[in-house]
Design a protein around this motif. Structure first.
Motif, PDB file in Angstrom:
ATOM      1  N   TYR A 221       0.838  -1.197   0.000  1.00 24.68           N
ATOM      2  CA  TYR A 221       0.000   0.000   0.000  1.00 24.68           C
ATOM      3  C   TYR A 221       0.877   1.252   0.000  1.00 24.68           C
ATOM      4  CZ  TYR A 221       0.876  -0.879   4.965  1.00 24.68           C
ATOM      5  OH  TYR A 221       1.478  -1.172   6.160  1.00 24.68           O
ATOM      6  N   VAL A 222       0.314   2.308  -0.566  1.00 22.69           N
ATOM      7  CA  VAL A 222       0.979   3.608  -0.620  1.00 22.69           C
ATOM      8  C   VAL A 222       0.091   4.606   0.116  1.00 22.69           C
ATOM      9  CG1 VAL A 222       1.812   5.474  -2.107  1.00 22.69           C
ATOM     10  CG2 VAL A 222       2.096   3.077  -2.809  1.00 22.69           C
ATOM     11  N   ILE A 223       0.698   5.389   1.002  1.00 23.61           N
ATOM     12  CA  ILE A 223      -0.043   6.393   1.774  1.00 23.61           C
ATOM     13  C   ILE A 223       0.441   7.777   1.360  1.00 23.61           C
ATOM     14  CG2 ILE A 223      -0.556   7.275   4.078  1.00 23.61           C
ATOM     15  CD1 ILE A 223      -0.007   4.415   5.108  1.00 23.61           C
ATOM     16  N   GLU A 224      -0.504   8.631   1.006  1.00 22.70           N
ATOM     17  CA  GLU A 224      -0.174   9.987   0.578  1.00 22.70           C
ATOM     18  C   GLU A 224      -0.847  11.020   1.481  1.00 22.70           C
ATOM     19  OE1 GLU A 224       0.743   9.927  -4.180  1.00 22.70           O
ATOM     20  OE2 GLU A 224      -1.305  10.312  -3.554  1.00 22.70           O
ATOM     21  N   VAL A 225      -0.211  12.170   1.579  1.00 22.66           N
ATOM     22  CA  VAL A 225      -0.800  13.327   2.253  1.00 22.66           C
ATOM     23  C   VAL A 225      -1.007  14.398   1.184  1.00 22.66           C
ATOM     24  CG1 VAL A 225      -0.542  15.076   4.039  1.00 22.66           C
ATOM     25  CG2 VAL A 225       0.388  12.774   4.408  1.00 22.66           C
ATOM     26  N   VAL A 226      -2.266  14.774   0.985  1.00 16.67           N
ATOM     27  CA  VAL A 226      -2.603  15.766  -0.040  1.00 16.67           C
ATOM     28  C   VAL A 226      -3.033  17.048   0.669  1.00 16.67           C
ATOM     29  CG1 VAL A 226      -3.895  16.226  -2.141  1.00 16.67           C
ATOM     30  CG2 VAL A 226      -3.418  13.860  -1.474  1.00 16.67           C
TER      31      VAL A 226
ATOM     32  N   ASP B 286     -12.165  11.620  10.736  1.00 13.87           N
ATOM     33  CA  ASP B 286     -12.253  10.519   9.791  1.00 13.87           C
ATOM     34  C   ASP B 286     -13.609  10.581   9.103  1.00 13.87           C
ATOM     35  OD1 ASP B 286     -14.166   9.239  11.532  1.00 13.87           O
ATOM     36  OD2 ASP B 286     -12.472   8.567  12.752  1.00 13.87           O
ATOM     37  N   PHE B 287     -13.913   9.564   8.318  1.00 11.09           N
ATOM     38  CA  PHE B 287     -15.137   9.592   7.517  1.00 11.09           C
ATOM     39  C   PHE B 287     -16.130   8.502   7.926  1.00 11.09           C
ATOM     40  CE2 PHE B 287     -11.674  11.377   4.983  1.00 11.09           C
ATOM     41  CZ  PHE B 287     -12.218  12.616   4.650  1.00 11.09           C
TER      42      PHE B 287
ATOM     43  N   LEU C 217      -8.490   9.824   6.268  1.00 12.32           N
ATOM     44  CA  LEU C 217      -8.412  10.796   7.355  1.00 12.32           C
ATOM     45  C   LEU C 217      -8.344  12.201   6.777  1.00 12.32           C
ATOM     46  CD1 LEU C 217      -5.740   9.035   9.622  1.00 12.32           C
ATOM     47  CD2 LEU C 217      -8.192   9.183  10.093  1.00 12.32           C
ATOM     48  N   ALA C 218      -8.749  13.181   7.578  1.00 11.69           N
ATOM     49  CA  ALA C 218      -8.673  14.583   7.173  1.00 11.69           C
ATOM     50  C   ALA C 218      -8.229  15.430   8.359  1.00 11.69           C
ATOM     51  CB  ALA C 218     -10.030  15.066   6.668  1.00 11.69           C
TER      52      ALA C 218
ATOM     53  N   ILE D 181      -5.714  15.859   3.405  1.00 15.91           N
ATOM     54  CA  ILE D 181      -6.390  14.572   3.262  1.00 15.91           C
ATOM     55  C   ILE D 181      -5.330  13.473   3.195  1.00 15.91           C
ATOM     56  CG2 ILE D 181      -7.824  13.109   1.770  1.00 15.91           C
ATOM     57  CD1 ILE D 181      -9.435  15.287   3.093  1.00 15.91           C
ATOM     58  N   ILE D 182      -5.529  12.388   3.961  1.00 17.30           N
ATOM     59  CA  ILE D 182      -4.630  11.237   3.923  1.00 17.30           C
ATOM     60  C   ILE D 182      -5.327  10.129   3.161  1.00 17.30           C
ATOM     61  CG2 ILE D 182      -3.515   9.441   5.302  1.00 17.30           C
ATOM     62  CD1 ILE D 182      -4.046  12.990   6.600  1.00 17.30           C
TER      63      ILE D 182
END
Length: 203
Positions: free
Chosen positions: A63-68, A139-140, A158-159, A197-198
């Motif tokens: 998995y790849v986790i990004e922070v936008v 979270d959502f 997550l946000a 946003i994560i």
């Protein structure tokens, strides 16, 4: 057994099987169970949320986790927090994977790190546009104890946001995260000038 009933049960079984192959169940745990420790991290403006992913097909995946980062309604930066495709060591070892996300906000600065069972990601640092106390981790899930999300593609999990301000001076964080508005549209819809946003993307 009645033929119609058998057909219906068979259809449900096939549907459930198909769903399990294309989605992953996500649950969460927020903060620490120790009340004194939780009080301390609240005092220091630190957030911790654990996300648990479960599914038959995630074993052996990466998995790849990004922070936008979004500013004034537009994507500003996109940073990889963790790339599990770099080494086979990071592949999911079972049908269940738990990831812990840490956020520290102070002096208009944000620090983020993710930790798995036997490893941790790099740390990412960002400047904040406003007082760090105005940002909150959301979270959502809403009122749902779990979410089923597509196993493929970038999923917002997550946000880190500032609240939606009302004309009467009141503010709300929850109505933002639980609005069903697409994550990239939260800023323009709620007039939030700066947020993060994560995302998690299984490969």
């Amino acid at each position: 057994m009645n033929l119609k009933l058998f057909t219906a049960l068979l259809f449900l079984a096939i549907s459930d099987f198909g769903l399990s192959q294309t989605t992953v169940k996500m649950t969460n745990e927020y903060g620490f169970k120790n009340i004194d420790l939780q009080g301390l991290i609240d005092f220091e403006n630190i957030f911790l949320e654990k996300l648990i992913f479960e599914g038959e097909n995630i074993e052996g995946m990466s998995y790849v986790i990004e922070v936008v980062e979004y500013k004034n309604g537009k994507e500003l930066t996109r940073n990889i927090l963790f790339d599990g495709t770099e080494l086979d060591y990071f592949k999911v070892a079972s049908e269940k994977e738990m990831l812990s996300f840490y956020f520290k906000l102070s002096d208009r600065k944000l620090k983020i790190q993710m930790r798995g069972k036997n490893f941790g990601s790099k740390k990412l640092y960002f400047d904040l546009d406003d007082n760090a106390e105005k940002y909150a981790l959301k979270d959502f899930f809403g009122s749902n104890p779990e979410l089923n999300m597509p196993i493929k593609g970038k999923n917002a999990v997550l946000a880190l946001i500032t609240p939606n301000m009302h004309e009467n001076g009141s503010a709300s964080y929850c109505e933002v995260a639980q609005s069903n508005i697409r994550p990239e549209k939260l800023g323009s819809h709620f007039n939030i000038p700066h947020y993060f946003i994560i995302t998690v993307d299984f490969k």
